[in-house]
Design a protein around this motif. Sequence first.
Motif, PDB file in Angstrom:
ATOM      1  N   LEU A 162       0.809  -1.214   0.000  1.00  0.00           N
ATOM      2  CA  LEU A 162       0.000   0.000   0.000  1.00  0.00           C
ATOM      3  C   LEU A 162       0.841   1.263   0.000  1.00  0.00           C
ATOM      4  O   LEU A 162       0.301   2.367  -0.162  1.00  0.00           O
ATOM      5  N   GLY A 163       2.135   1.116   0.202  1.00  0.00           N
ATOM      6  CA  GLY A 163       3.007   2.277   0.263  1.00  0.00           C
ATOM      7  C   GLY A 163       4.043   2.076   1.346  1.00  0.00           C
ATOM      8  O   GLY A 163       4.291   0.956   1.803  1.00  0.00           O
ATOM      9  N   ASN A 164       4.652   3.169   1.776  1.00  0.00           N
ATOM     10  CA  ASN A 164       5.683   3.097   2.806  1.00  0.00           C
ATOM     11  C   ASN A 164       5.281   3.943   4.002  1.00  0.00           C
ATOM     12  O   ASN A 164       4.716   5.037   3.862  1.00  0.00           O
ATOM     13  N   LEU A 165       5.580   3.430   5.179  1.00  0.00           N
ATOM     14  CA  LEU A 165       5.210   4.117   6.413  1.00  0.00           C
ATOM     15  C   LEU A 165       5.944   5.437   6.549  1.00  0.00           C
ATOM     16  O   LEU A 165       5.364   6.444   6.964  1.00  0.00           O
ATOM     17  N   TYR A 166       7.223   5.443   6.184  1.00  0.00           N
ATOM     18  CA  TYR A 166       8.082   6.559   6.534  1.00  0.00           C
ATOM     19  C   TYR A 166       8.011   7.732   5.568  1.00  0.00           C
ATOM     20  O   TYR A 166       8.362   8.860   5.945  1.00  0.00           O
ATOM     21  N   ASP A 167       7.538   7.504   4.353  1.00  0.00           N
ATOM     22  CA  ASP A 167       7.317   8.646   3.459  1.00  0.00           C
ATOM     23  C   ASP A 167       5.844   9.049   3.421  1.00  0.00           C
ATOM     24  O   ASP A 167       5.462   9.985   2.709  1.00  0.00           O
ATOM     25  N   GLY A 168       5.029   8.334   4.181  1.00  0.00           N
ATOM     26  CA  GLY A 168       3.613   8.678   4.270  1.00  0.00           C
ATOM     27  C   GLY A 168       2.780   8.261   3.088  1.00  0.00           C
ATOM     28  O   GLY A 168       1.582   8.544   3.040  1.00  0.00           O
ATOM     29  N   SER A 169       3.376   7.557   2.123  1.00  0.00           N
ATOM     30  CA  SER A 169       2.653   7.227   0.899  1.00  0.00           C
ATOM     31  C   SER A 169       1.500   6.255   1.134  1.00  0.00           C
ATOM     32  O   SER A 169       0.572   6.176   0.326  1.00  0.00           O
ATOM     33  N   TYR A 170       1.528   5.539   2.241  1.00  0.00           N
ATOM     34  CA  TYR A 170       0.463   4.581   2.517  1.00  0.00           C
ATOM     35  C   TYR A 170      -0.865   5.248   2.811  1.00  0.00           C
ATOM     36  O   TYR A 170      -1.938   4.670   2.614  1.00  0.00           O
ATOM     37  N   ARG A 171      -0.827   6.492   3.304  1.00  0.00           N
ATOM     38  CA  ARG A 171      -2.051   7.138   3.766  1.00  0.00           C
ATOM     39  C   ARG A 171      -3.059   7.310   2.638  1.00  0.00           C
ATOM     40  O   ARG A 171      -4.277   7.164   2.861  1.00  0.00           O
ATOM     41  N   ALA A 172      -2.594   7.618   1.462  1.00  0.00           N
ATOM     42  CA  ALA A 172      -3.510   7.811   0.331  1.00  0.00           C
ATOM     43  C   ALA A 172      -4.196   6.517  -0.072  1.00  0.00           C
ATOM     44  O   ALA A 172      -5.232   6.542  -0.751  1.00  0.00           O
ATOM     45  N   ALA A 173      -3.632   5.381   0.338  1.00  0.00           N
ATOM     46  CA  ALA A 173      -4.189   4.087  -0.047  1.00  0.00           C
ATOM     47  C   ALA A 173      -5.203   3.555   0.962  1.00  0.00           C
ATOM     48  O   ALA A 173      -5.860   2.541   0.702  1.00  0.00           O
ATOM     49  N   LEU A 174      -5.337   4.197   2.118  1.00  0.00           N
ATOM     50  CA  LEU A 174      -6.250   3.707   3.145  1.00  0.00           C
ATOM     51  C   LEU A 174      -7.701   3.951   2.725  1.00  0.00           C
ATOM     52  O   LEU A 174      -8.098   5.083   2.441  1.00  0.00           O
ATOM     53  N   ARG A 175      -8.474   2.904   2.692  1.00  0.00           N
ATOM     54  CA  ARG A 175      -9.892   2.996   2.324  1.00  0.00           C
ATOM     55  C   ARG A 175     -10.585   1.684   2.677  1.00  0.00           C
ATOM     56  O   ARG A 175      -9.914   0.672   2.906  1.00  0.00           O
ATOM     57  N   PRO A 176     -11.905   1.677   2.703  1.00  0.00           N
ATOM     58  CA  PRO A 176     -12.620   0.423   2.950  1.00  0.00           C
ATOM     59  C   PRO A 176     -12.277  -0.606   1.877  1.00  0.00           C
ATOM     60  O   PRO A 176     -12.176  -0.278   0.691  1.00  0.00           O
ATOM     61  N   ARG A 177     -12.096  -1.860   2.309  1.00  0.00           N
ATOM     62  CA  ARG A 177     -11.653  -2.908   1.385  1.00  0.00           C
ATOM     63  C   ARG A 177     -12.351  -4.219   1.709  1.00  0.00           C
ATOM     64  O   ARG A 177     -12.749  -4.471   2.843  1.00  0.00           O
ATOM     65  N   THR A 178     -12.462  -5.049   0.671  1.00  0.00           N
ATOM     66  CA  THR A 178     -12.889  -6.429   0.870  1.00  0.00           C
ATOM     67  C   THR A 178     -11.672  -7.332   0.774  1.00  0.00           C
ATOM     68  O   THR A 178     -10.642  -6.950   0.209  1.00  0.00           O
ATOM     69  N   CYS A 179     -11.782  -8.526   1.327  1.00  0.00           N
ATOM     70  CA  CYS A 179     -10.645  -9.438   1.361  1.00  0.00           C
ATOM     71  C   CYS A 179     -10.459 -10.117   0.010  1.00  0.00           C
ATOM     72  O   CYS A 179     -11.424 -10.632  -0.566  1.00  0.00           O
ATOM     73  N   PRO A 180      -9.216 -10.175  -0.503  1.00  0.00           N
ATOM     74  CA  PRO A 180      -8.970 -10.843  -1.784  1.00  0.00           C
ATOM     75  C   PRO A 180      -8.679 -12.330  -1.645  1.00  0.00           C
ATOM     76  O   PRO A 180      -8.545 -13.029  -2.658  1.00  0.00           O
ATOM     77  N   LEU A 181      -8.569 -12.839  -0.410  1.00  0.00           N
ATOM     78  CA  LEU A 181      -8.227 -14.240  -0.184  1.00  0.00           C
ATOM     79  C   LEU A 181      -9.486 -15.072   0.002  1.00  0.00           C
ATOM     80  O   LEU A 181     -10.537 -14.574   0.412  1.00  0.00           O
ATOM     81  N   ALA A 182      -9.372 -16.362  -0.297  1.00  0.00           N
ATOM     82  CA  ALA A 182     -10.531 -17.247  -0.173  1.00  0.00           C
ATOM     83  C   ALA A 182     -10.954 -17.415   1.268  1.00  0.00           C
ATOM     84  O   ALA A 182     -12.158 -17.388   1.591  1.00  0.00           O
ATOM     85  N   VAL A 183      -9.968 -17.610   2.158  1.00  0.00           N
ATOM     86  CA  VAL A 183     -10.265 -17.824   3.573  1.00  0.00           C
ATOM     87  C   VAL A 183      -9.231 -17.105   4.425  1.00  0.00           C
ATOM     88  O   VAL A 183      -8.130 -16.780   3.967  1.00  0.00           O
ATOM     89  N   CYS A 184      -9.607 -16.895   5.690  1.00  0.00           N
ATOM     90  CA  CYS A 184      -8.688 -16.336   6.677  1.00  0.00           C
ATOM     91  C   CYS A 184      -8.721 -17.265   7.884  1.00  0.00           C
ATOM     92  O   CYS A 184      -9.794 -17.524   8.443  1.00  0.00           O
TER      93      CYS A 184
END
Length: 282
Positions: free
Chosen positions: A229-251
Amino acid sequence: MDLTVLYRGPLASCDFDCPYCPFAKRRDSREQLIADRVALDRFAGWARAQEEDRLSILFTPWGEALVRSWYRRTLAELSRLPHIRRVAIQTNLSARTGWLDDADLDTLALWCTYHPDQVPYERFRDACRDLAARGVRHSVGVVGLPEHLEAARRLRAELPGHVYLWVNAAEGHTYTDAEADRWSALDPLFPYSRHPHRSAGLPCRTGESVISVDGEGTVRRCHFVRTELGNLYDGSYRAALRPRTCPLAVCDCHIGYVHLETLPLYDTFAGGVLERVPAATG
């Protein structure tokens, strides 16, 4: 912003020798330990600087981290920061506990795992009693292997009543209803662990209010979805935060499925999601 962060640095060593674990009795080199310490210091520096956010942090190391002084010191320091709501770590409880004297016990918590074939029963039980005497928020649990049942029963009987004893379904083990009932008698929430949860296309808090971070600062939604989703230290992850559904079959891991919005576990563990302490016992 309220943000939950699961941190897993490069540490990959443990003082236990569990047969199912790839990190059993593994030793990191001096260079690897230095790299882990540097990575942790960088992460802690980031956490200290996020004064406008409310952070909850769970350390989920490969192996055992509390035998390392830099983890003990970092947890104690972070626990004293006003914008940290909770700081917790998964541990086998083999390390000394004196460092807890420097922590804010209103913020710090431990998720403790009992390995019956790795530690004398009395030593682990006494460590749990020490935590209870100190007033440390903690849960205690065991992997639900048949050979662990009697030890788990004994531990449940000798733990304070308010301490939650959880049971993780053993990976690859199929439980009959009778076997599941025996474990559920110890942990009423065991049915959530017994079977993997269908998660494909279902809403999950990871990637929105929960993220996973590695030692390089790479941010993913959780430990089990590798998309970055990005990098913690350059803050690039923040723009990627949003509601999401799971892409995996099971958890099938508690630190993953606890965040599924289709399960009631945020209510069950209200106030204790990271340390796995149910609201009814916390």
